[in-house]
Design a protein around this motif. Structure first.
Motif, short mmCIF file in Angstrom:
data_model
loop_
_atom_site.label_atom_id
_atom_site.label_comp_id
_atom_site.label_asym_id
_atom_site.label_seq_id
_atom_site.Cartn_x
_atom_site.Cartn_y
_atom_site.Cartn_z
N LEU A 114 0.83 -1.22 0.00
CA LEU A 114 0.00 0.00 0.00
C LEU A 114 0.86 1.26 0.00
N TYR A 115 1.94 1.23 -0.79
CA TYR A 115 2.82 2.39 -0.90
C TYR A 115 2.05 3.55 -1.54
N ALA A 116 1.76 4.57 -0.74
CA ALA A 116 0.94 5.73 -1.15
C ALA A 116 -0.53 5.37 -1.35
N GLY A 117 -0.93 4.15 -0.98
CA GLY A 117 -2.31 3.73 -1.11
C GLY A 117 -2.99 3.61 0.25
N GLY A 118 -4.11 2.92 0.29
CA GLY A 118 -4.85 2.74 1.54
C GLY A 118 -6.13 3.54 1.56
N LEU A 119 -6.26 4.44 2.53
CA LEU A 119 -7.47 5.24 2.68
C LEU A 119 -7.13 6.72 2.52
N SER A 120 -8.02 7.44 1.86
CA SER A 120 -7.88 8.88 1.71
C SER A 120 -9.16 9.54 2.18
N LEU A 121 -9.02 10.56 3.02
CA LEU A 121 -10.17 11.30 3.54
C LEU A 121 -9.92 12.79 3.30
N MET A 122 -10.92 13.48 2.81
CA MET A 122 -10.77 14.91 2.54
C MET A 122 -11.96 15.66 3.13
N ALA A 123 -11.66 16.59 4.04
CA ALA A 123 -12.67 17.38 4.73
C ALA A 123 -12.78 18.76 4.06
N LYS A 124 -13.62 19.62 4.62
CA LYS A 124 -13.83 20.96 4.06
C LYS A 124 -12.48 21.69 3.91
N ASP A 125 -12.29 22.31 2.75
CA ASP A 125 -11.10 23.07 2.37
C ASP A 125 -9.90 22.20 2.03
N ASN A 126 -10.03 20.90 2.09
CA ASN A 126 -8.94 20.02 1.65
C ASN A 126 -8.84 20.04 0.12
N TYR A 127 -7.65 19.75 -0.40
CA TYR A 127 -7.43 19.77 -1.85
C TYR A 127 -6.15 19.01 -2.17
N LEU A 128 -5.94 18.77 -3.44
CA LEU A 128 -4.71 18.15 -3.92
C LEU A 128 -4.33 18.85 -5.22
N SER A 129 -3.18 19.51 -5.24
CA SER A 129 -2.75 20.28 -6.41
C SER A 129 -2.47 19.36 -7.60
N PRO A 130 -2.50 19.92 -8.83
CA PRO A 130 -2.15 19.11 -10.00
C PRO A 130 -0.78 18.45 -9.83
N HIS A 131 -0.69 17.18 -10.15
CA HIS A 131 0.56 16.46 -9.92
C HIS A 131 0.65 15.21 -10.77
N LEU A 132 1.85 14.70 -10.87
CA LEU A 132 2.13 13.37 -11.39
C LEU A 132 2.49 12.48 -10.22
N ASP A 133 1.91 11.29 -10.16
CA ASP A 133 2.28 10.36 -9.10
C ASP A 133 3.74 9.92 -9.25
N ASN A 134 4.38 9.61 -8.14
CA ASN A 134 5.71 9.02 -8.15
C ASN A 134 5.73 7.87 -9.17
N SER A 135 6.75 7.82 -10.00
CA SER A 135 6.75 6.89 -11.13
C SER A 135 6.97 5.43 -10.74
N HIS A 136 7.47 5.16 -9.51
CA HIS A 136 7.87 3.80 -9.17
C HIS A 136 7.29 3.32 -7.84
#
Length: 271
Positions: A114-136
């Motif tokens: 679960l490298y960078a995986g698992g559970l993701s939770l986003m509350a009010k005002d949370n965000y994720l900027s434009p990106h490329l995931d780690n390649s490996h």
């Protein structure tokens, strides 16, 4: 409690039923960021149980900086056992094979760490900027090729924000917005051109997501290169974009000297 094999069978049945439609959907977008999504993946009662099993924000790890603001959980033995079962259902050999056939990508390898995986939770005002995931993967032996996102928050509307954005035509153009609709599975390709983001959550609620990655011994694009998770600003964020470019270059330079980073990335399931 339902076992991962049973959940995997439910996922496989749905993907099999929708297989040709999903193949066409992925193929249509493959030259930019290949993706497909399928709704009503699992029985409604099971999805509600998964949603109710998510940890409170106080039981997760906050990620807050100029690049992102969200909450994550990956040490799955600390949480309701159902969550581990559903995560690893997506790694069942039947599910992986069906996704492989839909996307036309051979020899997919799920990530038990679960490298960078698992559970993701986003509350009010949370965000994720434009990106490329780690390649490996964590050991830099395999290429990251697919991102699987399963959303489970009931009645999550488009206007709530917290939706996936795919920048299929580059960062100077408007992205495709994929609603984080409850019981929707989104599968997207990850490579040197797969810029994506999550727009700001506008509602006082928490958007919950089950996340998996698949890897491969081969990159999706012939000209793919190793890269750290690489961020950019939105078209309106000129100053932030300059900072991100400098930050990306610095972190990439560090990884050229320290192949696996200065310290081990803690975002992995230590069994």
């Amino acid at each position: 409690m339902i076992h991962r094999k049973e959940i995997a069978t439910l996922i496989s049945d749905k993907l099999t039923k929708e297989k040709e439609t999903l193949k066409a959907q992925f193929l249509k977008s493959e030259k930019e960021i290949g993706f497909f999504y399928v709704d009503e993946l699992l029985p409604e009662s099971l999805v509600l149980d998964i949603y109710k099993s998510f940890p409170k924000l106080s039981q997760t790890k906050q990620r807050k900086n100029i690049r992102e603001f969200k909450y994550i959980a990956y040490q799955m033995d600390k949480y309701n056992a159902l969550l581990e079962e559903v995560i690893y259902a997506f790694q069942d050999v039947k599910v992986v094979q069906l996704v492989s056939e839909i996307c036309g990508i051979e020899s997919l390898i799920p990530d038990e760490n679960l490298y960078a995986g698992g559970l993701s939770l986003m509350a009010k005002d949370n965000y994720l900027s434009p990106h490329l995931d780690n390649s490996h993967d964590k050991d830099r032996h395999l290429w990251r090729v697919l991102n699987l996102l399963f959303y489970v928050t009931p009645n999550w509307e488009l206007d709530n924000g917290g939706n996936l954005e795919l920048w299929n035509n580059g960062l100077k153009n408007e992205p495709i917005v994929v609603q984080s609709k409850c019981n929707r599975l989104v599968v997207m390709a990850t490579h040197d051109k797969s810029w994506h983001s999550v727009n700001k959550v506008l509602k006082d609620d928490v958007r919950r997501c089950v996340s998996n990655y698949y890897f491969s011994e081969k990159s999706l694009l012939q000209d793919d290169n190793f890269h750290v998770t690489t961020f950019r600003g939105r078209p309106s964020q000129k100053v932030k974009d300059i900072f991100f470019r400098l930050d990306n270059n610095l972190r990439t330079a560090v990884r050229k000297v320290f192949e696996k980073g200065i310290r081990e990335n803690p975002h992995q399931y230590k069994k």
